[in-house]
Write an enzyme that holds these catalytic residues in place. Structure first.
Site, PDB file in Angstrom:
ATOM      1  CB  ALA A  11      30.132  -4.149 -22.658  1.00 25.84           C
ATOM      2  CB  SER A  12      31.698   0.389 -20.884  1.00 27.05           C
ATOM      3  OG  SER A  12      30.404   0.773 -20.451  1.00 27.05           O
ATOM      4  CB  SER A  13      31.280   0.705 -16.026  1.00 32.57           C
ATOM      5  OG  SER A  13      29.880   0.864 -16.182  1.00 32.57           O
ATOM      6  N   GLY A  14      31.279  -1.777 -14.265  1.00 31.46           N
ATOM      7  CA  GLY A  14      30.559  -2.635 -13.332  1.00 31.46           C
ATOM      8  C   GLY A  14      30.308  -1.895 -12.041  1.00 31.46           C
ATOM      9  NE  ARG A  15      26.829   0.414 -12.723  1.00 36.18           N
ATOM     10  CZ  ARG A  15      26.949  -0.247 -13.870  1.00 36.18           C
ATOM     11  NH1 ARG A  15      26.357  -1.426 -14.017  1.00 36.18           N
ATOM     12  NH2 ARG A  15      27.659   0.230 -14.854  1.00 36.18           N
ATOM     13  N   GLY A  79      25.737 -10.536 -22.157  1.00 35.70           N
ATOM     14  CA  GLY A  79      25.471 -11.904 -22.585  1.00 35.70           C
ATOM     15  C   GLY A  79      26.509 -12.476 -23.529  1.00 35.70           C
ATOM     16  CG  HIS A 234      21.049 -11.199 -21.109  1.00 39.01           C
ATOM     17  ND1 HIS A 234      20.556  -9.957 -21.418  1.00 39.01           N
ATOM     18  CD2 HIS A 234      21.879 -11.534 -22.128  1.00 39.01           C
ATOM     19  CE1 HIS A 234      21.057  -9.558 -22.577  1.00 39.01           C
ATOM     20  NE2 HIS A 234      21.864 -10.499 -23.024  1.00 39.01           N
ATOM     21  CG  ASP A 235      23.359  -6.728 -19.538  1.00 40.92           C
ATOM     22  OD1 ASP A 235      22.746  -7.313 -20.455  1.00 40.92           O
ATOM     23  OD2 ASP A 235      24.441  -6.136 -19.727  1.00 40.92           O
ATOM     24  CB  THR A 236      18.694  -7.182 -21.837  1.00 43.07           C
ATOM     25  OG1 THR A 236      19.868  -6.660 -22.443  1.00 43.07           O
ATOM     26  CG2 THR A 236      17.474  -6.515 -22.441  1.00 43.07           C
TER      27      THR A 236
END
Length: 483
Positions: A11-15, A79, A234-236
């Site tokens: 939600a605050s950054s990507g890589r 998500g 989903h990142d989790t």
């Protein structure tokens, strides 16, 4: 040697993380990092989805500049948020953030028409206003009627890259619209929203091959020819795959903007006790379930830093916090007032004032208050989880960015009275890569992948110790009585 790229967007950054398997050890290299966030446009808080796509292409161009002409690629994101796709395959509008205020009272309104118990029995998913179910409940009818497909964010990115539309299961389960037993989108729920089930793409399991990056992107950008694998999007779910757990009786805590604390189970639990405590049964990779609770996370600390114009690093904030006694002030981190206030510092101070506590003034006091409150919440949830599942939890694995906060890890170990293992911080990207490697036959299974993770990364250990848990818990109960 195969090269793998994890597109991991929070939600605050990507890589974009480049990974490879060398002598049964994972080697990672961060190729590109970028900021993410929402802005207020057209009446709502919206994600800059086109900018995210540009950042992905920038990252892939950097991969190509390393001399890599072919790769395997997987995508995971946060998500519940979605993109509406028109009949010609076009994006109808920029996606609205789950933090937008449009869903205020949506749970109450929908469940006044459709009983909570009935929804929970069907889906096994916790009630949160940010869930896709409630977002669609308040969505503009005109847009919904024009939409041919509804794609969650990572599925949309995969669609843009390959032209293939799917609904990956780990992320789709967070919508609160999948039937837990039938493992399909629940037609009854959707009919209540006047949404045709055909508006959703086919459900697809994590670890499924999606397709090649479209030729038009290879012509427009100097990027590798990539095979895209549908990972646990989903990142989790990816973070849990990337947890270096071994044995039984362990719990996980994916610690980032949100805190997601839970257990990996082979069968869901949607009984009365789980319903009462608002636990969720999100689908995991390879036939597992993530029995967990969503708790506010480092978002509160991030907002304190923002209100302070980022004058202190997070490490400096933690150091300042250590100068004050713990649990002097306690806040209910899951109170909706901390979801997206105009000023987080003022909100914390007001909460403490309203609940008869001393008001934290300095950056150290504020940070101390939040970390202590988070650790207390974690310990309380571990206690509840043990009661509901009947399983004794002996170890907690903390992964994600929060695994670097030693103060929070140690406080959690002391309050919970169990061993805490911290790291890796990039567990989400690692889980993303492991699923790709399983798809490509380089890793045999999730269990084998976790063994490789343990051998590849340094894991911190925090021992439990004596702390006045019952006394602190009693104080917290009294604080809650003020609400």
């Amino acid at each position: 040697m195969k090269h793998y790229v994890a597109v991991d967007i929070g939600a605050s950054s990507g890589r974009l993380i480049l990974g490879k398997l060398v002598n049964e050890k994972l080697q990672l290299e961060e190729i590109h990092r970028f900021k993410n966030g929402f802005t207020y446009r057209d009446g709502h808080e919206r994600w800059e989805i086109d900018q995210l796509m540009q950042e992905i292409f920038i990252g892939l161009e950097k991969v190509k500049q390393l001399g890599i002409s072919e790769c395997v690629l997987g995508i995971d994101t946060w998500g519940v948020d979605y993109v509406l796709i028109g009949a010609s395959g076009e994006k109808l509008a920029d996606p609205i953030s789950y933090r937008d205020k449009r869903t205020l009272n949506a749970v109450q309104n929908l469940t006044s028409e459709y009983p909570r118990e009935y929804i929970y029995k069907k889906t096994g998913i916790q009630f949160m206003e940010l869930n896709t179910l409630y977002q669609l409940y308040v969505e503009e009818r005109n847009l919904l009627e024009r939409a041919e497909k509804i794609l969650l964010i990572p599925d949309y990115i995969g669609y843009v890259l390959t032209g293939v539309k799917v609904a990956e299961t780990t992320n789709s389960s967070t919508t609160q619209m999948l039937n837990l037993r039938e493992q399909l989108f629940d037609k009854d729920l959707l009919s209540h929203l006047n949404i045709d089930v055909e508006k959703f793409a086919p459900l697809t399991d994590a670890g499924t091959y999606l397709g090649k990056v479209k030729a038009e992107w290879l012509e427009e950008y100097d990027i590798p020819n990539c095979d895209v694998v549908t990972v646990a999007t989903h990142d989790t779910a990816s973070a849990v795959v990337g947890t270096p757990a071994e044995g039984e009786n362990w719990a996980f805590l994916s610690s980032g903007t949100w805190s997601l604390i839970g257990m990996e189970l082979i069968a869901p639990i949607n009984n009365e006790a789980a319903f009462k405590e608002n636990y969720t049964n999100e689908w995991g990779a390879y036939g597992t379930y993530r029995f967990l609770k969503n708790i506010m996370g480092l978002w509160i600390v991030q907002e304190i830093a923002r209100m302070d114009d980022y004058k202190h690093s997070f490490a400096e904030m933690a150091e300042e916090a250590s100068n004050y006694p713990y649990f002097k002030q306690i806040i209910n981190v899951n109170d909706a007032r901390f979801n997206n206030p105009e000023n987080m510092v003022d909100e914390i101070k007001l909460y403490c004032q309203e609940t008869g506590q001393t008001v934290p003034e300095t950056i150290g006091e504020l940070t101390n208050c939040v970390y202590g409150s988070l650790a207390l919440y974690y310990a309380l949830e571990l206690e509840k989880m043990t009661e509901i599942t009947g399983k004794k939890i002996e170890k907690l694995y903390i992964v994600g960015g929060g695994s670097n906060v030693a103060m929070l890890n140690q406080l959690t170990a002391k309050l919970a009275g169990i061993e805490v293992f911290a790291g890796p911080s990039e567990a989400t990207a690692i889980g993303n890569l492991v699923v790709q490697m399983i798809n490509q036959g380089e890793i045999e299974s999730m269990r084998a992948g976790r063994k490789i993770i343990r051998n590849s990364f340094e894991i911190g250990e925090f021992s439990c110790g004596d702390v006045r848990f019952e006394e602190i818990k009693e104080r917290f109960t009294k604080v809650l009585e003020f609400n």
